[in-house]
Design an enzyme around this catalytic site. Sequence first.
Site, PDB file in Angstrom:
ATOM      1  N   GLY A 108      26.506   1.458   0.678  1.00 35.00           N
ATOM      2  CA  GLY A 108      26.326   2.957   0.342  1.00 35.00           C
ATOM      3  C   GLY A 108      26.902   3.828   1.319  1.00 35.00           C
ATOM      4  N   THR A 129      24.176  -4.784   7.496  1.00 37.15           N
ATOM      5  CA  THR A 129      23.090  -5.057   6.316  1.00 37.15           C
ATOM      6  C   THR A 129      22.598  -6.223   6.315  1.00 37.15           C
ATOM      7  OG1 THR A 129      22.729  -5.298   4.098  1.00 37.15           O
ATOM      8  CG2 THR A 129      24.850  -5.939   4.955  1.00 37.15           C
ATOM      9  N   ILE A 130      21.044  -6.294   6.534  1.00 34.30           N
ATOM     10  CA  ILE A 130      20.504  -7.604   6.618  1.00 34.30           C
ATOM     11  C   ILE A 130      20.710  -8.320   5.306  1.00 34.30           C
ATOM     12  CG2 ILE A 130      18.513  -6.629   8.005  1.00 34.30           C
ATOM     13  CD1 ILE A 130      16.814  -6.609   5.725  1.00 34.30           C
ATOM     14  N   ASP A 131      21.001  -7.625   4.162  1.00 32.13           N
ATOM     15  CA  ASP A 131      21.184  -8.610   3.010  1.00 32.13           C
ATOM     16  C   ASP A 131      22.711  -9.189   2.917  1.00 32.13           C
ATOM     17  OD1 ASP A 131      18.886  -6.935   2.094  1.00 32.13           O
ATOM     18  OD2 ASP A 131      20.208  -5.452   1.214  1.00 32.13           O
ATOM     19  N   ARG A 166      -2.429 -25.456  -0.909  1.00 26.28           N
ATOM     20  CA  ARG A 166      -1.871 -24.363  -1.564  1.00 26.28           C
ATOM     21  C   ARG A 166      -0.516 -24.200  -1.876  1.00 26.28           C
ATOM     22  NH1 ARG A 166      -5.229 -19.679   1.906  1.00 26.28           N
ATOM     23  NH2 ARG A 166      -7.388 -20.089   1.179  1.00 26.28           N
ATOM     24  N   MET A 173      13.547  -9.747   1.308  1.00 26.17           N
ATOM     25  CA  MET A 173      14.689  -8.600   0.643  1.00 26.17           C
ATOM     26  C   MET A 173      15.872  -9.040   0.438  1.00 26.17           C
ATOM     27  SD  MET A 173      13.888  -5.478   3.740  1.00 26.17           S
ATOM     28  CE  MET A 173      12.374  -4.415   3.572  1.00 26.17           C
ATOM     29  N   ARG A 175      17.775  -7.165  -2.318  1.00 25.84           N
ATOM     30  CA  ARG A 175      18.246  -6.706  -3.584  1.00 25.84           C
ATOM     31  C   ARG A 175      18.773  -7.700  -4.644  1.00 25.84           C
ATOM     32  NH1 ARG A 175      21.667  -1.567  -1.593  1.00 25.84           N
ATOM     33  NH2 ARG A 175      22.767  -3.193  -0.586  1.00 25.84           N
ATOM     34  N   GLU A 225      13.798 -10.590  -3.694  1.00 23.98           N
ATOM     35  CA  GLU A 225      13.106  -9.371  -4.391  1.00 23.98           C
ATOM     36  C   GLU A 225      13.770  -9.172  -5.590  1.00 23.98           C
ATOM     37  OE1 GLU A 225      13.430  -6.102  -1.827  1.00 23.98           O
ATOM     38  OE2 GLU A 225      15.331  -5.903  -1.671  1.00 23.98           O
ATOM     39  N   HIS A 274       9.340  -4.945   5.512  1.00 27.06           N
ATOM     40  CA  HIS A 274      10.170  -4.377   6.630  1.00 27.06           C
ATOM     41  C   HIS A 274      10.050  -4.978   8.067  1.00 27.06           C
ATOM     42  CE1 HIS A 274      10.034  -0.767   3.880  1.00 27.06           C
ATOM     43  NE2 HIS A 274      11.331  -0.376   4.493  1.00 27.06           N
TER      44      HIS A 274
END
Length: 346
Positions: A108, A129-131, A166, A173, A175, A225, A274
Amino acid sequence: MKVGVLTGGGDCPGLNAVIRAVTLALCQADARTEVLGIQRGFWGLVEDRLQPLRPTAVRDLLDEGGTVLGTHNRADPFDWQGRDASAEALATVERHGIEALVVIGGDGSLTIADRFARLGLPIVGVPKTIDNDIADNERSFGFDSAVAVVADALTRLKTTAHSHGRVMVLETMGRNAGWIALEGGLAGGADAILLPEQPFHLDALTERLQRRVAEQGHALVCVAEGATLADGAQHWQQLGGVARLGGIGQALTHELDQRLGKQGTEVRATLLGHLQRGGAPTAFDRVLSTRFGVAAAQALRERAFGHTIALQGDRCVRVPLSAVAGRQRCVPPGHELLDCAAVVCA
């Protein structure tokens, strides 16, 4: 030379290390250079909020998380509270005599930078970016730090999953790019890794987890996510009046609990959120941030404006901002890490 530096978008480990490297590299090359930090990203350009950056003030920033300049992830001067405030941002640049701008940000922020570059503003970008989803860039600083958090969380969740028999679901995260879930899931030993790029069938996932529970008594799921169901559906939620990807971990846990609970297997969800953005950068990210910052300073000195620094083949190169703007780097089909996941998660 007078240079402005800003950090845009979400916070990220390594931002301060880039600020440090850019400032030190510029001032070492020419003691007359003046570096100005722009507060809270492009918001600071519109509101005229600047501060001086001196070598003595930035030397200790290498291992600090966040950004000393502050940031704002919804500050677009071209769409500022329903109007175009780009002229005000340009006026701030002119008023302070800024000759070039370093924009440290994600897709962005780099898209906004490209728009300003087309208006004649001298700009050099630095991908953040962490992405890990910036086009034409193999590795972004912050990503390694985020992956380390995910891997550590899965390692910790494994002990609880084993103790209670379990299935533990961890949402990351990313996107629409699954890099964090993919590498974090591999590093943390997840039994299933769910990505936006690889739609999954709930029935097939249930069967896989049933096998894992039968074999080892527990299972771990790492889900991005933006993970996509076989019918193309993603999970969205309203936060602050804005629709955002997320909540898939809790939704998936509800569905799996209905299916596996009948067999006595509990399913629990954990949302890291976060935590993946915060804290000190890893050693890898400190080095990469420093490399990017020094490369950006060199590009400024050589007047290679309209470009962003990128990592390609372990080399820092320059890529036109126009080639990055509006594009996203997702996990491609047939990627080696997908093959690894297919083997160890089968």
